[in-house]
Design a protein around this motif. Structure first.
Motif, mmCIF file in Angstrom:
data_model
loop_
_atom_site.group_PDB
_atom_site.id
_atom_site.type_symbol
_atom_site.label_atom_id
_atom_site.label_comp_id
_atom_site.label_asym_id
_atom_site.label_seq_id
_atom_site.Cartn_x
_atom_site.Cartn_y
_atom_site.Cartn_z
ATOM 1 N N PHE A 165 0.858 -1.192 0.000
ATOM 2 C CA PHE A 165 0.000 0.000 0.000
ATOM 3 C C PHE A 165 0.886 1.231 0.000
ATOM 4 O O PHE A 165 2.060 1.179 0.390
ATOM 5 C CB PHE A 165 -0.943 0.029 1.201
ATOM 6 C CG PHE A 165 -0.240 -0.113 2.524
ATOM 7 C CD1 PHE A 165 0.252 1.004 3.198
ATOM 8 C CD2 PHE A 165 -0.046 -1.366 3.085
ATOM 9 C CE1 PHE A 165 0.905 0.873 4.411
ATOM 10 C CE2 PHE A 165 0.604 -1.500 4.302
ATOM 11 C CZ PHE A 165 1.095 -0.393 4.963
ATOM 12 N N CYS A 192 -0.949 5.125 -0.287
ATOM 13 C CA CYS A 192 -1.868 5.996 0.467
ATOM 14 C C CYS A 192 -2.713 5.190 1.452
ATOM 15 O O CYS A 192 -3.169 5.708 2.457
ATOM 16 C CB CYS A 192 -2.772 6.793 -0.477
ATOM 17 S SG CYS A 192 -4.155 5.847 -1.156
ATOM 18 N N ARG A 231 -4.958 2.893 -6.894
ATOM 19 C CA ARG A 231 -4.378 3.912 -7.770
ATOM 20 C C ARG A 231 -2.878 4.085 -7.532
ATOM 21 O O ARG A 231 -2.237 4.874 -8.212
ATOM 22 C CB ARG A 231 -5.075 5.258 -7.555
ATOM 23 C CG ARG A 231 -6.500 5.254 -8.002
ATOM 24 C CD ARG A 231 -7.127 6.616 -7.851
ATOM 25 N NE ARG A 231 -8.525 6.593 -8.229
ATOM 26 C CZ ARG A 231 -8.972 6.668 -9.470
ATOM 27 N NH1 ARG A 231 -8.126 6.802 -10.464
ATOM 28 N NH2 ARG A 231 -10.269 6.639 -9.733
HETATM 29 S S1 FES Z 1 -2.583 2.284 -1.834
HETATM 30 FE FE1 FES Z 1 -4.197 1.626 -3.118
HETATM 31 S S2 FES Z 1 -5.216 3.452 -3.662
HETATM 32 FE FE2 FES Z 1 -3.460 4.151 -2.588
#
Ligand code: FES
Ligand code: FES
Length: 159
Positions: free
Chosen positions: A97, A99, A135
Motif C-alpha cells: 500500500f 496511500c 491507484r
Molecule cells: S494504496 Fe491503493 S489506492 Fe493508494
C-alpha cells in the motif's frame, strides 16, 4: 428502524434509517472508519466488508439487509491481543500500500479469497481481486502479499 446483527463476532443492536447503507452505519453510527468509501457505486471495492463470509460493497448494501447476518470489517481481523491477521501483516511486509485508501477493502477481499481458496494461483488472485481498485501500487505487491499471507495461514493451520 432497529437492526440486530453480528459485527466482528459480537451481537449488536443499532438504530438506522431504512435508506442508510451499511457503510454509513459502520462509519457514522458505529465509528468504525476502517471501511473506506470512495466511488459509492460499487466499482472501486474500497468499502468491501464480509457478510456471512462473502465480500460485499457496503456502499450500496442497505444496512437493514444485514439483519440477522454476520458482518466482518477490517477492525475485526486482528486478534484480541492486538496481533495482526496474517493478511494485514503480509500487506505491511510486502509494502502493498501507499496511500492506504484501498487497503481495508483489499484485505477483506483477500480474506474472502483465501477462505474460499487457501492456495490461489497468481491468475486466480488477479481474477478474484478485480473488483478492488488501487491507484498507487500497480498491484504487484498486493498479489505478492496475498501469496505471502496464504503461506503464513497454511503454516499457522499446521501448528
Ligand atoms: S494504496 Fe491503493 S489506492 Fe493508494
Ligand atoms: S465505495 Fe463502495 S465500491 Fe467504491
Amino acid at each position: 428502524m432497529n437492526l440486530s446483527f453480528r459485527l466482528n463476532g459480537k451481537a449488536l443492536q443499532v438504530e438506522c434509517e431504512a435508506q442508510e447503507t451499511l457503510a454509513e452505519v459502520l462509519r457514522n453510527t458505529l465509528n468504525l472508519n476502517g471501511t473506506k468509501v470512495s466511488c459509492e457505486v460499487q466499482v472501486c471495492g474500497a468499502c468491501t466488508v464480509l457478510v456471512d463470509g462473502l465480500p460485499v460493497s457496503s456502499c450500496t448494501q442497505l444496512a437493514y439487509e444485514v439483519r440477522g447476518k454476520s458482518v466482518l470489517t477490517i477492525e475485526g481481523l486482528e486478534k484480541p491481543d492486538g496481533t495482526l491477521h496474517p493478511i494485514q501483516q503480509a500487506f505491511i511486509d510486502d509494502f502493498a500500500f501507499q496511500c492506504g485508501f484501498c487497503t481495508p477493502g483489499m484485505i477483506m477481499s483477500a480474506k474472502a479469497l483465501l477462505d474460499e481458496n487457501p492456495k490461489p494461483t497468481r491468475d486466480e488472485i488477479i481474477h478474484y481481486m478485480d473488483g478492488n481498485i488501487c491507484r498507487c501500487t500497480g498491484y504487484v505487491p498486493i498479489v505478492a502479499a496475498i501469496h505471502r499471507a496464504a503461506e503464513a495461514i497454511a503454516k499457522e493451520n499446521k501448528k
